[in-house]
Design an enzyme around this catalytic site. Structure first.
Site, PDB file in Angstrom:
ATOM      1  N   ASN A 271      38.816  41.376  38.564  1.00 35.50           N
ATOM      2  CA  ASN A 271      38.711  40.038  39.145  1.00 35.50           C
ATOM      3  C   ASN A 271      37.748  40.118  40.324  1.00 35.50           C
ATOM      4  O   ASN A 271      38.079  40.672  41.370  1.00 35.50           O
ATOM      5  CB  ASN A 271      40.097  39.565  39.596  1.00 35.50           C
TER       6      ASN A 271
ATOM      7  N   HIS B  28      36.852  31.500  35.129  1.00 35.75           N
ATOM      8  CA  HIS B  28      36.984  32.581  36.106  1.00 35.75           C
ATOM      9  C   HIS B  28      37.757  33.730  35.476  1.00 35.75           C
ATOM     10  O   HIS B  28      38.802  33.530  34.856  1.00 35.75           O
ATOM     11  CB  HIS B  28      37.714  32.057  37.348  1.00 35.75           C
TER      12      HIS B  28
ATOM     13  N   CYS C 179      37.983  31.784  44.302  1.00 33.08           N
ATOM     14  CA  CYS C 179      37.520  32.038  42.935  1.00 33.08           C
ATOM     15  C   CYS C 179      36.866  30.822  42.283  1.00 33.08           C
ATOM     16  O   CYS C 179      36.236  30.943  41.238  1.00 33.08           O
ATOM     17  CB  CYS C 179      38.690  32.524  42.081  1.00 33.08           C
TER      18      CYS C 179
END
Length: 323
Positions: A273, A243, A114
């Protein structure tokens, strides 16, 4: 090293299929209210059976070219940040090169989960500022749905698919990168991992509680270091783009770092996500909502598997769409 690069264009793509909280209620023991309360998520996008990470990358680049009237045939490096590459090799970046028939370019994938998009941006800035490259495509793209166990309610509610691409170009007069940091805590890798040659299944494993504790502490401390390096305070930042792991993590980071949620951009609500794609997707949402403007100072911060984290303070060089 003095920055000599600038982000000049952005493009994104998400698959058409939506996976809603109501859909998930039919698949596992969960509820819409519980998911929203714990994560802030309502929908995620899911790739089709024949739609792979390279396909998402290519469509994001096509969107970039169309939106900002850019060409990519003179790109001299392609960096794709991804944990869900089509193949171990050839790289996803090679598939992008093939699609656009770029005659003379380097191409490689970067694996930092990520954090990958910010890692790739920082590398692109270094390559251009050192004189090795002039024009780089940086792409964050994932098909997380291919590595998720949809019988595991702790992970299947979280992840979605998508891609975001930016063009980073040489710009001596308008340097776009004010500060950057990167960090790693490999001892925490046990809390978020995707099995590979070590054996086991191919599904992502996450200890959400431990990742939450690490992220809220590490990112808030990293933001303090990053702002000090840039010689700035939180008031100097126009937009914060972390993020989009989980809205509750973002809220906690903002509370700890003193950054207002009103100037925080995220893509988690309707895209879930998306790992390395979440930051460019959030930026694109900010552009479409007439928030992010040319010349704004933007703080980007990625964090995730590794455990890795990376932050950058950039001057937004992308032209306003209505200019």
């Amino acid at each position: 090293m003095t920055s000599k690069s600038l982000i000049t264009a952005i493009g994104t793509y998400v698959p058409a299929k939506r996976l809603t909280n109501d859909d998930l209620e039919k698949m596992v023991d969960t509820r819409d209210e519980w998911i929203v309360q714990r994560t802030g998520m309502r929908e995620r996008r899911i790739s089709g059976e024949a739609e792979f990470t390279s396909d998402l990358c290519i469509k994001a680049v096509e969107n970039l070219m169309k939106t900002y009237d850019k060409k990519v045939d003179d790109v001299d490096m392609i960096i794709v940040a991804t944990s869900t590459a089509d193949y171990s090799f050839p790289s996803t970046a090679c598939k992008v090169q093939e699609a656009f028939q770029i005659k003379s370019t380097g191409a490689f994938d970067l694996s930092a989960a990520c954090s990958g998009f910010v890692y790739a941006l920082t590398m692109a800035n270094g390559l251009i500022s050192s004189g090795l490259n002039k024009k780089i495509l940086v792409i964050g793209a994932e098909t997380m749905s291919r590595v998720i166990d949809y019988t595991d309610r702790t992970t299947c509610i979280l992840f979605g698919d998508g891609a975001g691409a930016v063009l980073v170009e040489y710009s001596k007069e308008t340097p776009g990168f004010n500060a950057s940091i990167m960090g790693t805590d490999g001892s925490g890798g046990q809390y978020l991992y995707l099995p590979g040659l070590t054996g086991g299944n191919r599904f992502l494993v996450q200890n959400g509680r431990e990742v939450y504790k690490w992220a809220t502490r590490t990112v808030s401390e990293g933001i303090e270091r990053l702002l000090a390096q840039a010689g700035m305070g939180t008031d100097d930042i126009d937009w914060f783009v972390p993020h989009s792991a989980n809205l509750r993590i973002i809220e906690s980071i903002c509370a700890r770092s003193g950054i207002s949620m009103e100037k925080t951009l995220y893509s988690v609500e309707y895209m879930g996500n998306t790992s390395s794609a979440s930051i460019p997707l959030a930026l694109d949402i900010g552009i479409k909502e007439k928030k992010v403007k040319h010349g704004d100072t933007v703080l980007l911060y990625g964090f995730g598997g590794g455990l890795t984290h990376a932050g950058a303070v950039v001057k937004w060089g992308v032209p306003d769409l209505d200019a």
